[in-house]
Design a protein around this motif. Structure first.
Motif, PDB file in Angstrom:
ATOM      1  N   SER A   1       0.528  -1.512   0.331  1.00  0.00           N
ATOM      2  CA  SER A   1       0.069  -0.178  -0.210  1.00  0.00           C
ATOM      3  C   SER A   1       0.868   1.218  -0.046  1.00  0.00           C
ATOM      4  CB  SER A   1      -1.024   0.350   1.404  1.00  0.00           C
ATOM      5  OG  SER A   1       0.097   0.326   2.013  1.00  0.00           O
ATOM      6  N   LYS A   2      -0.063   2.375  -0.883  1.00  0.00           N
ATOM      7  CA  LYS A   2       0.729   3.110  -0.205  1.00  0.00           C
ATOM      8  C   LYS A   2      -0.346   4.786   0.169  1.00  0.00           C
ATOM      9  CE  LYS A   2       4.433   6.293  -3.547  1.00  0.00           C
ATOM     10  NZ  LYS A   2       5.372   6.366  -2.218  1.00  0.00           N
ATOM     11  N   LYS A   3       0.464   5.562   0.978  1.00  0.00           N
ATOM     12  CA  LYS A   3      -0.063   6.808   0.810  1.00  0.00           C
ATOM     13  C   LYS A   3      -0.666   8.064  -0.965  1.00  0.00           C
ATOM     14  CE  LYS A   3      -0.339   6.645   5.312  1.00  0.00           C
ATOM     15  NZ  LYS A   3      -0.306   7.054   6.870  1.00  0.00           N
ATOM     16  N   LEU A   4      -1.970   8.836  -1.196  1.00  0.00           N
ATOM     17  CA  LEU A   4      -1.067   9.590  -2.198  1.00  0.00           C
ATOM     18  C   LEU A   4      -2.263  10.900  -1.185  1.00  0.00           C
ATOM     19  CD1 LEU A   4      -1.541   6.689  -4.811  1.00  0.00           C
ATOM     20  CD2 LEU A   4       0.216   8.253  -4.613  1.00  0.00           C
ATOM     21  N   ASP A   5      -1.551  11.829  -2.386  1.00  0.00           N
ATOM     22  CA  ASP A   5      -2.772  12.854  -1.497  1.00  0.00           C
ATOM     23  C   ASP A   5      -4.306  12.734  -2.956  1.00  0.00           C
ATOM     24  OD1 ASP A   5      -0.607  13.802  -0.431  1.00  0.00           O
ATOM     25  OD2 ASP A   5       0.202  15.156  -1.726  1.00  0.00           O
ATOM     26  N   GLY A   6      -5.010  13.303  -2.685  1.00  0.00           N
ATOM     27  CA  GLY A   6      -6.278  13.520  -3.460  1.00  0.00           C
ATOM     28  C   GLY A   6      -7.610  12.253  -2.203  1.00  0.00           C
ATOM     29  N   LEU A   7      -8.230  12.635  -3.434  1.00  0.00           N
ATOM     30  CA  LEU A   7      -9.489  11.743  -3.021  1.00  0.00           C
ATOM     31  C   LEU A   7      -9.250  10.390  -4.411  1.00  0.00           C
ATOM     32  CD1 LEU A   7     -11.968  10.903  -1.971  1.00  0.00           C
ATOM     33  CD2 LEU A   7     -13.154  13.251  -3.437  1.00  0.00           C
ATOM     34  N   LEU A   8      -9.331   9.594  -4.219  1.00  0.00           N
ATOM     35  CA  LEU A   8      -8.504   8.339  -5.351  1.00  0.00           C
ATOM     36  C   LEU A   8      -9.481   7.950  -5.571  1.00  0.00           C
ATOM     37  CD1 LEU A   8      -5.243   7.147  -2.912  1.00  0.00           C
ATOM     38  CD2 LEU A   8      -5.311   9.047  -4.062  1.00  0.00           C
ATOM     39  N   ARG A   9     -10.360   8.061  -6.804  1.00  0.00           N
ATOM     40  CA  ARG A   9     -11.519   7.650  -7.417  1.00  0.00           C
ATOM     41  C   ARG A   9     -11.498   6.628  -8.355  1.00  0.00           C
ATOM     42  NH1 ARG A   9     -14.882  13.252  -7.933  1.00  0.00           N
ATOM     43  NH2 ARG A   9     -16.764  11.566  -8.799  1.00  0.00           N
ATOM     44  N   SER A  10     -10.267   6.299  -8.958  1.00  0.00           N
ATOM     45  CA  SER A  10      -9.754   4.741  -9.209  1.00  0.00           C
ATOM     46  C   SER A  10      -9.069   4.236  -9.903  1.00  0.00           C
ATOM     47  CB  SER A  10     -10.543   5.372 -10.574  1.00  0.00           C
ATOM     48  OG  SER A  10     -10.678   6.448 -11.751  1.00  0.00           O
ATOM     49  N   ALA A  11      -9.082   3.604 -10.071  1.00  0.00           N
ATOM     50  CA  ALA A  11      -7.329   3.162 -10.730  1.00  0.00           C
ATOM     51  C   ALA A  11      -7.407   1.452 -10.801  1.00  0.00           C
ATOM     52  CB  ALA A  11      -7.385   2.176  -8.704  1.00  0.00           C
TER      53      ALA A  11
END
Length: 338
Positions: free
Chosen positions: A145-155
């Protein structure tokens, strides 16, 4: 897509504990019969712990239902190893229905926002905090896992990279590119259009939807070139492809646009039969369009949703499945089972 769940509210839900009094529930069954079923549809409520999975048989009739004492189940996902996955967006629970119908619950991180499964991996984004999220990949039995800025809406992912869309500070549209092996950040690319609730890798290119514009974003990983394709309607929200074509559905729109997969030229757009799309699935011959009837051109008394079945070649509706009202829930998602 219209959902009960508003992304930023999920943290407040946990902090305040606000919910309606729980309605009496039928006993939850220990198993679900998935055999000879064609479609699965999830209903959910955000204000009370009430969700229901509806299974539709090969004659397009509702045959079985299963209730769950959870609020905010907005995805039903086919597991490549068999069965279904139902992430509970407001909690730390993943409901797993095995191919033999056995129902189990697994603890995961809190507030799963989006989940995608493909053969060999499972991607999940989490609404970890108000200003950042977490991307997690489960592969070969191991989680990273990794933390990323923002709202992660899709991948999504290909053999080399994991691609994550983040809506940063409510305005910036960012595509994060991570090494699939170790989730090391390779690139973060600011895009001109968004937000994006759908990312697909097609023929080595990354396609992203854009809910607020009439543009499809296309990223070429070899050169990291970003291009934009103008579409005839605003709000491209769902992207599907077969061997010949790419199909675009629009957020609460009543059109489907068909694009030639090789040339990326628009072949045609066709109008839906009174539906405004919230989600779409596809098999070899048909598109399955899910809508909420209160948002359709002509609401249907006693119904909360419907599934229109459209011929992929002609765009004509061949059949329709009416989804009846169930307490205070709305339909949210559908999945093809066969």
């Amino acid at each position: 897509m219209r959902q009960f769940v508003i992304y930023f509210v999920v943290l407040l839900f946990a902090l305040t504990g606000c919910e309606k009094k729980i309605n009496p529930m039928d006993p939850v069954k220990d198993d679900v019969n998935l055999k000879n079923k064609k479609l699965a549809v999830i209903y959910t409520d955000v204000n009370s712990r009430d969700s229901e999975l509806v299974l539709i048989n090969n004659k397009d009739k509702i045959e079985e239902t299963q209730r769950f004492k959870y609020a905010g189940i907005v995805q039903v996902i086919k597991n490549p190893s068999g069965g279904l996955l139902l992430p509970v967006q407001l909690e730390d629970i993943l409901i797993q229905i095995a191919s033999n119908g056995e129902v189990n619950e697994q603890k995961i991180k809190t507030f799963p926002l989006f989940m995608e499964t493909q053969k060999g991996y499972r991607l999940t984004t989490y609404n970890t905090a108000m200003d950042y999220g977490t991307i997690e990949i489960l592969e070969n039995g191991k989680k990273k896992s990794k933390k990323l800025d923002g709202l992660l809406r899709s991948a999504t992912a290909d053999q080399k990279y994991v691609y994550v869309y983040g809506n940063v500070n409510g305005s910036a549209n960012v595509l994060y590119v991570l090494d699939r092996q170790n989730l090391k950040l390779i690139k973060d690319m600011t895009l001109s259009y968004g937000p994006s609730d759908c990312i697909k890798v097609i023929d080595g290119k990354v396609f992203l939807s854009s809910d607020n514009d009439n543009m499809l974003t296309i990223v070429t990983p070899d050169s990291w070139k970003v291009s934009y394709m103008k579409l005839p309607y605003t709000g491209p929200d769902r992207i599907l492809s077969d061997s010949d074509s790419i199909y675009i559905a629009y957020e609460l729109g009543n059109r489907i646009t068909k694009i030639d997969r090789k040339t990326l030229e628009i072949q045609k757009s066709f109008k839906l039969s009174g539906q405004n799309t919230i989600n779409m699935r596809m098999d070899n011959k048909y598109l399955y369009i899910l809508s909420q009837t209160d948002l359709d051109e002509q609401p249907i008394k006693g119904a909360v949703g419907r599934i229109g079945i459209y011929d992929k070649q002609t765009g004509k509706m061949s059949d329709e499945i009416i989804l009846p009202e169930k307490r205070d829930m709305l339909v949210q998602d559908l999945e093809l089972l066969d």
